[in-house]
Design a protein around this motif. Structure first.
Motif, short mmCIF file in Angstrom:
data_model
loop_
_atom_site.label_atom_id
_atom_site.label_comp_id
_atom_site.label_asym_id
_atom_site.label_seq_id
_atom_site.Cartn_x
_atom_site.Cartn_y
_atom_site.Cartn_z
N ALA A 143 -37.51 -5.81 -5.42
CA ALA A 143 -38.96 -5.95 -5.59
C ALA A 143 -39.52 -4.73 -6.34
N LEU A 144 -38.84 -3.58 -6.16
CA LEU A 144 -39.29 -2.38 -6.87
C LEU A 144 -38.66 -2.27 -8.26
N LEU A 167 -35.32 -3.35 -2.72
CA LEU A 167 -35.12 -2.57 -3.95
C LEU A 167 -35.40 -3.43 -5.18
#
Lengths: 430, 310
Positions: free
Chosen positions: B161-162, B159
């Motif tokens: 990374a997003l 998450l």
């Protein structure tokens, strides 16, 4: 087949059945069964060779049971009449097994004992074994809680001595946080009831009304303690987290996520082995701070007791084992292999404990112990404490709302107890 | 329906036959051991639990039968005014009504995937998807606890990374229930998938050929051929899954012990706590009766729906 032959055959079969039913050791020795839990169950086995050597004719079979399953196993065994001769019992469970009338009273045995006397034990821990005037267990080890702290962080924050009052304690948490960059001053796991209950006992709360008939959570002492507890979180001095979210307490303590932690003696060994070498001398222990300084810095008298069950067929031998396990020399040996702290004065005079800097704070704390309410429902009451402390800390309820709800829930848990008390008035109170 | 009618006629024919009485006795003789077992191990406990739920059997009564009270419906009344029970009921409905259909959908999707002609390594994926079902739950739960860890977990890492901030999956009362539903779906979808694959393979190829001759593709083929032909399998799987999710116990027991703030406590977990942790057998029996009624109602409702569909 003649009648007498048939009879002889039957009698023979019965003898065989009876022989199988008896739990006798092969040589005709008396075989005792003892249940011990978790790590204690592992290490107590090592002591049994010495006991058997000193008591020819008695053999002890120790069954090790995981702590998580212990309570359930004891109760199901009570129902199935399969309890052992003696067992270790968490001392908050004594009242419950007293209610079940499963424990053998020990007063006359203690009075007649040559090697075991009440005066040898710290009174605070002995008191947890007495229900309605009868002694039902002998303390085995003490599990009180006190403060573990990072001495190096305290020094960097300019704090010279561990806090002794609540005010000093708050100051220490704030200074450590501000001056050393430590995210939190203290870790009070939301999944543990012990810190709040200890604060409440320190403030003078009885937790339950006399006789354990109702909750006493709306009283001023409990509210004061709850306010102090909630304030630590409100000021951001403790993480709003349970044991689960902090995967490894030792790692986080070493990393400096928090500078203080309230926990028990079993952590002495854990901290000694798990702290990185650079931090070996950086942690220390201190007695609990109290609202008004030293004498109010009391803590709970946790730990395990040795009990004998009523159903035991070898009470004399079982008592001999309890007497032997309670000798200061045996207790010291048990401390050496398990790290559990002994409950007798004599054991604490041994250099092994007297010269141990980390244990010194526990010695002080042993003089300031209070037993928890001796009701079978205590564990349930404690889960209510956990539920409502978390609701307050997470801002779902105010303290005023929480204490009213706690009283309501706990009164409901104790309904049967009140009914029995009313019914039993005038009759034998047992 | 027609088949059932035929079977009934057949039975009638047998019992009215010349030798009917003897045969019937023989039949009962053969059935008796099984019926006795069912009676002792199913009906007696159910009736006992029902009777127990009208009493306040607890630790005190265990010690002294003299303090056992028959309290009628008081346990049920207490449950209805107890936030712990209402919370557990709500959680159980969430498990059943959200987790159940989601689980069926996921397993159907997986079955279509591993059954597709074009998919490579079909056997391999079938095994991989079935693996979680046979994995020991405690081991799986420990791994999931690592993956869902707030600071070090793989899920939050992904998450992050997003660009999504960390979620306290098991410590936050809003997320713990969905997290456990996700884990349960992962754990159990392989079982339903295997049943669906078996169902898919019974659909005659000619139907698809006929459908493509009529110009049906992808979704239309699925809607008009696969789904109707899969009807009975779907019904069976849905009922079994609903019952399983209503009885969810081990996942919250291992992952969260019903917390935080009791947000993941299911009815079975509550029953276990009341009965075996606190020994309030009367209350636990009442919870069991409520759960029984809930499962029965869910099953009947689903059967009604399936029949209307068909």
């Amino acid at each position: 087949m003649s009648g007498s032959a048939l009879r002889r055959g039957l009698v023979g079969a019965l003898v065989i059945v009876a022989a199988c039913g008896r739990a006798r050791a092969p040589s005709g020795d008396v075989q005792l069964t003892m249940w011990a839990f978790g790590r204690e169950g592992e290490v107590v086995q090592e002591l049994m060779r010495d006991f058997e050597a000193a008591h020819p004719g008695i053999r002890v079979k120790v069954q090790q049971i995981p702590w998580m399953a212990a309570h359930e196993k004891l109760l199901t065994s009570y129902v199935g009449e399969m309890l052992p001769d003696i067992a270790q019992l968490g001392n908050t469970w004594i009242a419950e097994f007293e209610t079940l009338d499963a424990l053998a009273p020990l007063d006359s045995l203690i009075a007649g004992s040559r090697s075991l006397s009440r005066a040898a034990f710290f009174p605070g821990i002995w008191a947890t074994n007495v229900v309605a005037g009868r002694t039902l267990g002998v303390p085995w080890y003490v599990d009180t809680r006190l403060l573990f702290y990072r001495r190096d962080l305290f020094e960097r924050a300019g704090i010279l001595a561990p806090p002794s009052t609540w005010d000093e304690w708050l100051v220490a948490m704030r200074r450590v946080k501000q001056l050393t960059g430590t995210p939190y001053g203290i870790f009070l796991p939301l999944s543990e009831w012990n810190p709040l209950v200890i604060f409440a006992m320190q403030a003078g709360s009885p937790l339950l009304t006399p006789g354990g008939l109702r909750g006493a959570f709306t009283d001023a002492p409990f509210r004061d303690a709850f306010a102090f507890y909630a304030r630590i979180f409100d000021e951001g001095l403790a993480p709003r987290a349970g044991q689960q979210q902090l995967a490894n307490v030792h790692q986080e303590f070493a990393r400096g996520t928090f500078a203080m932690y309230i926990t028990g003696p079993w952590q002495l060994g854990e901290f000694a082995t798990r702290m990185p070498p650079a931090l070996r001398g950086a942690w220390a222990t201190a007695p609990m701070p109290g609202p008004r300084g030293d004498s109010s810095g009391i803590s709970m008298a946790g730990g395990s007791s040795l009990v004998m069950f009523r159903g035991s067929r070898h009470p004399a031998e079982a008592w001999a084992l309890i007497e032997w396990l309670s000798q200061p020399s045996t207790q010291l040996e048990f401390y050496r292999i398990s790290g559990n702290l002994p409950p007798t004065y004599a054991a604490w005079q041994d250099p092994l404990l007297a010269n141990n800097a980390h244990a010194a704070a526990f010695r002080t704390q042993l003089d300031r112990l209070r037993p928890l309410p001796a009701v079978p429902e205590w564990e349930q009451v404690a889960t209510k404490v956990i539920e409502y402390q978390e609701r307050v800390v997470r801002g779902v309820l105010t303290i005023d709302q929480a204490v009213v709800a706690m009283n309501r829930d706990v009164d409901r848990l104790l309904e049967k107890r009140r009914w029995i008390a009313e019914r039993g008035q005038g009759a034998d109170p047992r | 329906m027609k088949q059932q009618g035929a079977a009934a006629h057949h039975v009638e024919g047998v019992t009215k036959g010349r030798d009917g009485g003897g045969r019937q006795r023989a039949a009962w003789g053969f059935l008796a051991p099984a019926l006795a077992l069912i009676g002792v191990f199913f009906f007696v406990p159910v009736v006992a639990a029902l009777l127990l739920s009208f009493t306040d059997f607890d630790l005190y009564a265990l010690a002294d039968r003299g303090v056992l009270r028959v309290i009628g419906l008081a346990n049920y009344h207490q449950l209805l005014t107890n936030p712990d029970f209402l919370g557990a009921l709500r959680n159980t409905l969430f498990y059943g009504l959200i987790g159940g259909p989601l689980s069926v959908a996921v397993s159907l999707g997986a079955a279509l995937l591993v059954n597709a002609r074009l998919a490579p390594f079909r056997g391999f994926f079938r095994t991989v998807y079935f693996a979680p079902y046979v994995t020991t739950l405690v081991a799986a739960a420990v791994i999931w606890r690592f993956m869902l860890h707030t600071r070090y977990g793989l899920v939050n890492h992904g998450l992050g990374a997003l660009g999504i901030g960390p979620v306290d999956w098991l410590g936050d009362a809003r997320w713990a229930l969905p997290a456990i539903v996700l884990m349960s779906i992962w754990k159990s979808f392989g079982y339903n998938m295997v049943i669906f694959v078996a169902g898919l393979q019974t659909i005659p190829e000619e139907l698809y050929e006929a459908a493509s001759l009529d110009g049906a593709k992808g979704w239309t083929r699925f809607r008009h051929v696969t789904l109707p032909m899969l009807g009975p399998t779907l019904g069976f799987v849905s009922v079994i899954t609903l019952i399983n999710y209503f009885q969810l116990f081990a996942e919250p027991y291992v992952m969260t012990q019903g917390g935080p703030l009791r947000s993941t406590t299911s009815l079975v977990l509550l029953m276990y706590e009341e009965g075996f942790r606190w020994w309030r057998m009367g209350v636990a029996a009442a919870v069991a009766v409520v759960l029984f009624a809930l499962v029965l109602a869910g099953t009947l409702l689903q059967r009604r729906l399936m029949r209307e569909d068909a």
